[in-house]
Design a protein around this motif. Structure first.
Motif, PDB file in Angstrom:
ATOM      1  N   SER A 198       1.978   3.095  -8.905  1.00 22.17           N
ATOM      2  CA  SER A 198       0.876   4.043  -8.719  1.00 22.17           C
ATOM      3  C   SER A 198      -0.151   3.556  -7.704  1.00 22.17           C
ATOM      4  CB  SER A 198       0.179   4.306 -10.065  1.00 22.17           C
ATOM      5  OG  SER A 198      -0.938   5.146  -9.889  1.00 22.17           O
ATOM      6  N   HIS A 199      -0.664   2.350  -7.893  1.00 26.11           N
ATOM      7  CA  HIS A 199      -1.778   1.897  -7.068  1.00 26.11           C
ATOM      8  C   HIS A 199      -1.358   1.590  -5.635  1.00 26.11           C
ATOM      9  CE1 HIS A 199      -3.846   0.606 -11.078  1.00 26.11           C
ATOM     10  NE2 HIS A 199      -3.620   1.900 -10.989  1.00 26.11           N
ATOM     11  N   VAL A 200      -0.311   0.792  -5.448  1.00 26.62           N
ATOM     12  CA  VAL A 200       0.169   0.513  -4.094  1.00 26.62           C
ATOM     13  C   VAL A 200       0.662   1.790  -3.404  1.00 26.62           C
ATOM     14  CG1 VAL A 200       1.968  -0.657  -2.760  1.00 26.62           C
ATOM     15  CG2 VAL A 200       0.610  -1.937  -4.425  1.00 26.62           C
ATOM     16  N   PRO A 201       1.378   2.701  -4.095  1.00 28.88           N
ATOM     17  CA  PRO A 201       1.731   3.964  -3.433  1.00 28.88           C
ATOM     18  C   PRO A 201       0.527   4.744  -2.901  1.00 28.88           C
ATOM     19  CG  PRO A 201       3.137   3.665  -5.327  1.00 28.88           C
ATOM     20  CD  PRO A 201       2.136   2.542  -5.359  1.00 28.88           C
ATOM     21  N   HIS A 202      -0.608   4.683  -3.586  1.00 29.50           N
ATOM     22  CA  HIS A 202      -1.812   5.328  -3.053  1.00 29.50           C
ATOM     23  C   HIS A 202      -2.222   4.687  -1.729  1.00 29.50           C
ATOM     24  CE1 HIS A 202      -2.437   7.399  -6.914  1.00 29.50           C
ATOM     25  NE2 HIS A 202      -3.334   8.121  -6.292  1.00 29.50           N
ATOM     26  N   LEU A 203      -2.153   3.361  -1.657  1.00 28.15           N
ATOM     27  CA  LEU A 203      -2.527   2.665  -0.418  1.00 28.15           C
ATOM     28  C   LEU A 203      -1.542   2.993   0.700  1.00 28.15           C
ATOM     29  CD1 LEU A 203      -3.511  -0.853  -1.838  1.00 28.15           C
ATOM     30  CD2 LEU A 203      -5.006   1.101  -1.349  1.00 28.15           C
ATOM     31  N   LEU A 204      -0.247   3.021   0.380  1.00 21.06           N
ATOM     32  CA  LEU A 204       0.757   3.334   1.389  1.00 21.06           C
ATOM     33  C   LEU A 204       0.605   4.771   1.886  1.00 21.06           C
ATOM     34  CD1 LEU A 204       3.924   1.657  -0.168  1.00 21.06           C
ATOM     35  CD2 LEU A 204       2.496   0.807   1.697  1.00 21.06           C
ATOM     36  N   ALA A 205       0.342   5.704   0.971  1.00 26.41           N
ATOM     37  CA  ALA A 205       0.163   7.102   1.368  1.00 26.41           C
ATOM     38  C   ALA A 205      -1.019   7.247   2.317  1.00 26.41           C
ATOM     39  CB  ALA A 205      -0.032   7.976   0.135  1.00 26.41           C
ATOM     40  N   THR A 206      -2.092   6.548   2.014  1.00 16.97           N
ATOM     41  CA  THR A 206      -3.278   6.610   2.873  1.00 16.97           C
ATOM     42  C   THR A 206      -2.993   6.012   4.242  1.00 16.97           C
ATOM     43  OG1 THR A 206      -4.738   6.520   0.944  1.00 16.97           O
ATOM     44  CG2 THR A 206      -5.690   5.909   3.071  1.00 16.97           C
ATOM     45  N   ALA A 207      -2.267   4.895   4.271  1.00 15.30           N
ATOM     46  CA  ALA A 207      -1.927   4.261   5.549  1.00 15.30           C
ATOM     47  C   ALA A 207      -1.072   5.194   6.400  1.00 15.30           C
ATOM     48  CB  ALA A 207      -1.197   2.946   5.297  1.00 15.30           C
ATOM     49  N   LEU A 208      -0.099   5.856   5.784  1.00 15.48           N
ATOM     50  CA  LEU A 208       0.760   6.780   6.525  1.00 15.48           C
ATOM     51  C   LEU A 208      -0.039   7.959   7.088  1.00 15.48           C
ATOM     52  CD1 LEU A 208       3.853   6.871   4.141  1.00 15.48           C
ATOM     53  CD2 LEU A 208       3.784   5.896   6.446  1.00 15.48           C
ATOM     54  N   ALA A 209      -0.911   8.533   6.256  1.00 19.47           N
ATOM     55  CA  ALA A 209      -1.710   9.674   6.701  1.00 19.47           C
ATOM     56  C   ALA A 209      -2.672   9.269   7.818  1.00 19.47           C
ATOM     57  CB  ALA A 209      -2.476  10.271   5.532  1.00 19.47           C
ATOM     58  N   THR A 210      -3.285   8.112   7.669  1.00 23.64           N
ATOM     59  CA  THR A 210      -4.243   7.633   8.676  1.00 23.64           C
ATOM     60  C   THR A 210      -3.558   7.398  10.016  1.00 23.64           C
ATOM     61  OG1 THR A 210      -5.566   6.586   6.939  1.00 23.64           O
ATOM     62  CG2 THR A 210      -5.923   5.824   9.193  1.00 23.64           C
ATOM     63  N   THR A 211      -2.338   6.882   9.990  1.00 23.76           N
ATOM     64  CA  THR A 211      -1.599   6.617  11.219  1.00 23.76           C
ATOM     65  C   THR A 211      -1.120   7.907  11.876  1.00 23.76           C
ATOM     66  OG1 THR A 211      -0.842   4.505  10.331  1.00 23.76           O
ATOM     67  CG2 THR A 211       0.385   5.398  12.190  1.00 23.76           C
ATOM     68  N   ALA A 212      -0.580   8.822  11.077  1.00 25.36           N
ATOM     69  CA  ALA A 212      -0.009  10.038  11.641  1.00 25.36           C
ATOM     70  C   ALA A 212      -1.046  10.950  12.268  1.00 25.36           C
ATOM     71  CB  ALA A 212       0.755  10.789  10.561  1.00 25.36           C
ATOM     72  N   VAL A 213      -2.252  10.984  11.720  1.00 22.45           N
ATOM     73  CA  VAL A 213      -3.260  11.930  12.194  1.00 22.45           C
ATOM     74  C   VAL A 213      -3.740  11.593  13.606  1.00 22.45           C
ATOM     75  CG1 VAL A 213      -5.334  10.729  11.344  1.00 22.45           C
ATOM     76  CG2 VAL A 213      -5.276  13.246  11.390  1.00 22.45           C
ATOM     77  N   THR A 214      -3.459  10.386  14.079  1.00 20.67           N
ATOM     78  CA  THR A 214      -3.905  10.005  15.431  1.00 20.67           C
ATOM     79  C   THR A 214      -3.015  10.602  16.522  1.00 20.67           C
ATOM     80  OG1 THR A 214      -2.568   7.974  15.409  1.00 20.67           O
ATOM     81  CG2 THR A 214      -4.817   7.823  14.542  1.00 20.67           C
ATOM     82  N   ASP A 215      -1.857  11.148  16.141  1.00 24.88           N
ATOM     83  CA  ASP A 215      -0.933  11.733  17.115  1.00 24.88           C
ATOM     84  C   ASP A 215      -0.812  13.231  16.844  1.00 24.88           C
ATOM     85  OD1 ASP A 215       1.208  12.642  18.614  1.00 24.88           O
ATOM     86  OD2 ASP A 215       2.464  10.893  18.224  1.00 24.88           O
ATOM     87  N   PRO A 216      -1.428  14.098  17.672  1.00 24.27           N
ATOM     88  CA  PRO A 216      -1.394  15.544  17.411  1.00 24.27           C
ATOM     89  C   PRO A 216       0.013  16.108  17.278  1.00 24.27           C
ATOM     90  CG  PRO A 216      -3.003  15.035  19.104  1.00 24.27           C
ATOM     91  CD  PRO A 216      -2.251  13.770  18.855  1.00 24.27           C
ATOM     92  N   LEU A 217       0.963  15.604  18.095  1.00 20.86           N
ATOM     93  CA  LEU A 217       2.337  16.103  18.008  1.00 20.86           C
ATOM     94  C   LEU A 217       2.946  15.738  16.652  1.00 20.86           C
ATOM     95  CD1 LEU A 217       4.857  17.418  19.159  1.00 20.86           C
ATOM     96  CD2 LEU A 217       5.442  15.208  20.222  1.00 20.86           C
ATOM     97  N   ALA A 218       2.790  14.489  16.248  1.00 22.48           N
ATOM     98  CA  ALA A 218       3.326  14.061  14.950  1.00 22.48           C
ATOM     99  C   ALA A 218       2.689  14.863  13.821  1.00 22.48           C
ATOM    100  CB  ALA A 218       3.071  12.562  14.744  1.00 22.48           C
ATOM    101  N   TRP A 219       1.393  15.100  13.928  1.00 22.97           N
ATOM    102  CA  TRP A 219       0.667  15.839  12.887  1.00 22.97           C
ATOM    103  C   TRP A 219       1.209  17.256  12.751  1.00 22.97           C
ATOM    104  CZ3 TRP A 219      -1.886  13.694   9.240  1.00 22.97           C
ATOM    105  CH2 TRP A 219      -2.832  14.390   8.477  1.00 22.97           C
ATOM    106  N   SER A 220       1.553  17.882  13.865  1.00 22.04           N
ATOM    107  CA  SER A 220       2.051  19.259  13.817  1.00 22.04           C
ATOM    108  C   SER A 220       3.508  19.323  13.370  1.00 22.04           C
ATOM    109  CB  SER A 220       1.909  19.926  15.181  1.00 22.04           C
ATOM    110  OG  SER A 220       2.767  19.320  16.137  1.00 22.04           O
TER     111      SER A 220
END
Length: 338
Positions: A198-220
């Motif tokens: 539970s706890h580490v998956p929350h950290l991993l999910a946040t890391a993935l979202a934070t990384t992906a949002v920096t690339d508009p193409l990836a985000w779309s």
């Protein structure tokens, strides 16, 4: 007493989990009193109570004191930083009934209960730590669902010889009455397990979202894999911080294991043939995920003793019912894998 439908329950904290337990206990026919520190939440809960079916209504108290007065069971559903102050309020009114909680870390709560509740007055309240594995990425009373706990695993902490077995069985009866399956564990065992799932998956999910949002193409282009892998990143940061920070030791250890595994994947990408190098890295995880969730075996009766209950939990088993005489429980272990 839980075979009777006129038990009085106090729920302190009316967010997603607290609001859902409030609604679930009321739907089961119990007398339920809720309280939340936020006046707007209390107003929302009162409005919802007025609109609920007559047999599933609850009352909203103006203070903690009013909510816990004459309660058979007090359930704390507040974030970890608020647990200590609420325990102080409960102790100040001399409450001597039974207390449980739904906080996602258990060792810190156990220590707070020992310091703030058990030592402040002569009439000691009983305590059984708990944690339903039924969270969602949404929060607040408006997200509350009385069916949230149907089929969910609900950990109840058993600390021999500190925990009263009778108290533990009382809470187990209450929880199974909401449709949940009870998993016995110590607080330390619980915290180690939830760090990994539970706890580490929350950290991993946040890391993935934070990384992906920096690339508009990836985000779309993000679709199913991104949605499933980042769902809990939408959780309130304050709640995740309290959860992971409150379990820092176990989360560090679990996160180190994940980082070491990812480092091995990174090394495989540097191989002369990265496709072939990744196959043995991917295989154990694929096999493990394919076998989840574990299939239940046949129900069996176990003696309601701490040693038997903890062995059940350590084997991945759970309890579906407590016998009326409190001598046995109906238990299920995972079926053997062929």
């Amino acid at each position: 007493m839980w075979q009777s439908h006129r038990v009085r329950v106090a729920v302190i904290g009316l967010g997603l989990i607290g609001g859902s337990t409030l609604r679930a206990f009321a739907a089961a026919g119990h007398r339920v009193f809720g309280y939340d520190a936020d006046p707007a939440t209390r107003a929302t809960a009162r409005t919802a109570a007025a609109r609920a079916a007559p047999g599933a209504r609850w009352q909203v108290a103006p203070t903690v004191r009013d909510a816990v007065a004459d309660a058979d069971l007090v359930l704390l559903a507040v974030p970890l930083p608020a647990v200590g102050p609420v325990l102080d309020e409960i102790a100040a009114v001399g409450y001597s009934g039974l207390v449980t909680d739904v906080t996602s870390v258990k060792e810190p709560v156990r220590r707070l209960v020992d310091r703030r509740l058990h030592r402040q007055h002569d009439r000691t309240a009983g305590f059984v730590g708990g944690h339903p594995m039924a969270g969602r990425e949404t929060s607040g009373f408006t997200s509350a669902d009385p069916k949230l706990f149907t089929g969910c695993a609900w950990v109840l902490c058993l600390e021999p010889p500190v925990t009263s077995v009778d108290d533990w069985l009382t809470v187990a009866t209450a929880v199974t009455g909401l449709g949940a399956r009870v998993v016995p564990a110590t607080a330390e065992e619980h915290d180690r397990a939830v760090a990994a799932i539970s706890h580490v998956p929350h950290l991993l999910a946040t890391a993935l979202a934070t990384t992906a949002v920096t690339d508009p193409l990836a985000w779309s282009l993000a679709a199913g894999s991104f949605r499933d892998g980042t769902r809990v990143a939408a959780s309130r940061p304050e709640l995740v911080a309290a959860m992971c920070g409150g379990n820092a030791g176990a989360v560090r250890a679990a996160l180190d294991e994940v980082l070491a595994t990812l480092t091995a994947a990174r090394a495989a990408l540097d191989a002369q043939d990265p496709v072939q190098a990744l196959v043995p890295w991917l295989t154990p995880g694929s096999s493990a995920r394919g076998g989840w969730p574990p299939q239940p075996g046949r129900p069996l009766e176990l003696p309601a003793r701490p040693d038997a209950l903890l062995r059940l939990g350590r084997a991945g088993g759970w309890i579906t019912a407590v016998a009326e005489d409190r001598r046995t429980v109906t238990a299920v272990r995972p079926a053997p894998v062929d």
